[in-house]
Motif scaffolding. Structure first.
Motif, PDB file in Angstrom:
ATOM      1  N   HIS A 128      -6.265  -4.044  -2.091  1.00 45.21           N
ATOM      2  CA  HIS A 128      -6.356  -3.055  -2.892  1.00 45.21           C
ATOM      3  C   HIS A 128      -5.429  -1.996  -2.444  1.00 45.21           C
ATOM      4  CE1 HIS A 128      -9.153  -0.870   0.060  1.00 45.21           C
ATOM      5  NE2 HIS A 128      -8.434  -0.066  -0.483  1.00 45.21           N
ATOM      6  N   TYR A 129      -5.003  -1.198  -3.262  1.00 39.21           N
ATOM      7  CA  TYR A 129      -4.225   0.077  -3.150  1.00 39.21           C
ATOM      8  C   TYR A 129      -4.865   1.340  -3.487  1.00 39.21           C
ATOM      9  CZ  TYR A 129       0.191   2.724  -3.385  1.00 39.21           C
ATOM     10  OH  TYR A 129       1.222   3.455  -3.217  1.00 39.21           O
ATOM     11  N   ILE A 150       4.051  -4.976  -7.679  1.00 36.36           N
ATOM     12  CA  ILE A 150       3.184  -6.087  -8.126  1.00 36.36           C
ATOM     13  C   ILE A 150       3.564  -6.694  -9.270  1.00 36.36           C
ATOM     14  CG2 ILE A 150       1.302  -4.687  -7.367  1.00 36.36           C
ATOM     15  CD1 ILE A 150       0.395  -4.297 -10.337  1.00 36.36           C
ATOM     16  N   ARG A 151       3.150  -8.070  -9.268  1.00 31.75           N
ATOM     17  CA  ARG A 151       3.213  -8.967 -10.333  1.00 31.75           C
ATOM     18  C   ARG A 151       2.415  -8.926 -11.244  1.00 31.75           C
ATOM     19  NH1 ARG A 151       8.527 -11.185 -10.521  1.00 31.75           N
ATOM     20  NH2 ARG A 151       9.190 -11.615  -8.304  1.00 31.75           N
ATOM     21  N   ARG A 208      -7.341 -13.627  -7.378  1.00 39.14           N
ATOM     22  CA  ARG A 208      -8.674 -13.856  -7.102  1.00 39.14           C
ATOM     23  C   ARG A 208      -9.038 -13.184  -5.727  1.00 39.14           C
ATOM     24  NH1 ARG A 208     -12.419 -16.273  -3.878  1.00 39.14           N
ATOM     25  NH2 ARG A 208     -10.945 -16.989  -2.568  1.00 39.14           N
ATOM     26  N   THR A 209      -9.830 -12.092  -5.996  1.00 40.09           N
ATOM     27  CA  THR A 209     -10.534 -11.168  -4.860  1.00 40.09           C
ATOM     28  C   THR A 209     -10.663 -12.296  -3.651  1.00 40.09           C
ATOM     29  OG1 THR A 209     -10.862  -9.406  -6.103  1.00 40.09           O
ATOM     30  CG2 THR A 209     -11.850  -9.433  -4.138  1.00 40.09           C
ATOM     31  N   GLY A 210     -10.132 -12.157  -2.411  1.00 39.86           N
ATOM     32  CA  GLY A 210     -10.519 -12.833  -1.374  1.00 39.86           C
ATOM     33  C   GLY A 210      -9.421 -13.726  -1.019  1.00 39.86           C
ATOM     34  N   GLY A 262      -6.970  -7.661 -12.744  1.00 35.82           N
ATOM     35  CA  GLY A 262      -7.886  -8.090 -11.946  1.00 35.82           C
ATOM     36  C   GLY A 262      -7.670  -7.531 -10.309  1.00 35.82           C
ATOM     37  N   LEU A 263      -6.636  -6.585 -10.265  1.00 35.85           N
ATOM     38  CA  LEU A 263      -6.168  -6.168  -8.965  1.00 35.85           C
ATOM     39  C   LEU A 263      -6.915  -5.065  -8.618  1.00 35.85           C
ATOM     40  CD1 LEU A 263      -2.219  -6.434  -9.397  1.00 35.85           C
ATOM     41  CD2 LEU A 263      -3.600  -7.888  -7.904  1.00 35.85           C
ATOM     42  N   LYS A 264      -7.404  -4.932  -7.614  1.00 35.85           N
ATOM     43  CA  LYS A 264      -8.219  -3.773  -7.312  1.00 35.85           C
ATOM     44  C   LYS A 264      -7.426  -2.478  -6.868  1.00 35.85           C
ATOM     45  CE  LYS A 264     -11.992  -2.720  -3.855  1.00 35.85           C
ATOM     46  NZ  LYS A 264     -12.975  -3.365  -2.768  1.00 35.85           N
ATOM     47  N   LEU A 265      -7.780  -1.355  -7.398  1.00 37.25           N
ATOM     48  CA  LEU A 265      -7.246  -0.080  -7.073  1.00 37.25           C
ATOM     49  C   LEU A 265      -8.384   0.931  -6.789  1.00 37.25           C
ATOM     50  CD1 LEU A 265      -4.825  -0.152  -9.870  1.00 37.25           C
ATOM     51  CD2 LEU A 265      -4.198  -0.524  -7.862  1.00 37.25           C
ATOM     52  N   GLU A 266      -7.921   1.967  -6.034  1.00 41.27           N
ATOM     53  CA  GLU A 266      -8.606   3.066  -5.688  1.00 41.27           C
ATOM     54  C   GLU A 266      -8.131   4.395  -5.818  1.00 41.27           C
ATOM     55  OE1 GLU A 266     -10.817   4.674  -1.272  1.00 41.27           O
ATOM     56  OE2 GLU A 266      -9.440   2.698  -1.379  1.00 41.27           O
TER      57      GLU A 266
END
Length: 143
Positions: free
Chosen positions: A75-76, A12-13, A67-69, A124-128
């Motif tokens: 997400h990862y 990722i950047r 931006r989410t969307g 703001g990158l979504k992770l799980e």
């Protein structure tokens, strides 16, 4: 037919390498990853099965925040071996001041024994972080 063994790495950047290094070093270190590669503006953590890489975005890239969307990364998910590990990672994230999207919960609609926490990295990158009993049972049945 070609058989994929797994996902070797995700790259990722990030907008601020120092800030993201601190975040990921703490999070990934807690989950058994070691910072193995560090050259120029690129860092890579490895747990012996998967690598997670970050590299600093260029000047033009930094002008466009995630931006989410948008098309692209959604997400990862990091899979852990016990449902309680989801809660342990959540506690660390709270201690770190990370943005939690969804606190640890069970998601029966996803399948038997799915437990997860969702959060954001500094950009703001979504992770799980998730545990999935049904998947583990299926894999045991294939042995």
């Amino acid at each position: 037919m070609v058989r994929v063994l797994g996902i070797d790495h995700l790259a990722i950047r990030v907008s601020n390498l120092k800030r993201s290094k601190e975040f990921y070093d703490r999070l990934l270190g807690f989950m058994g990853f070691e910072l193995e590669w560090e050259f120029g503006q690129t860092l890579g953590w490895d747990n012996g099965r998967t690598m997670y890489w970050i590299t600093e975005a260029d000047r033009k890239g930094k002008q466009h925040k995630h931006r989410t969307g948008d098309v692209g990364f959604h997400h990862y998910a990091f899979e852990v071996s016990r449902p309680g590990d989801v809660d342990k990672v959540h506690a660390l994230l709270v201690e770190m001041g990370a943005t939690i999207i969804d606190a640890p919960a069970d998601y029966p609609d996803y399948g038997e024994g799915y437990r997860a926490v969702y959060f954001l990295d500094p950009d703001g990158l979504k992770l799980e972080v998730m545990y999935f009993l049904e998947k583990r049972k299926r894999l045991r049945g294939k042995r």
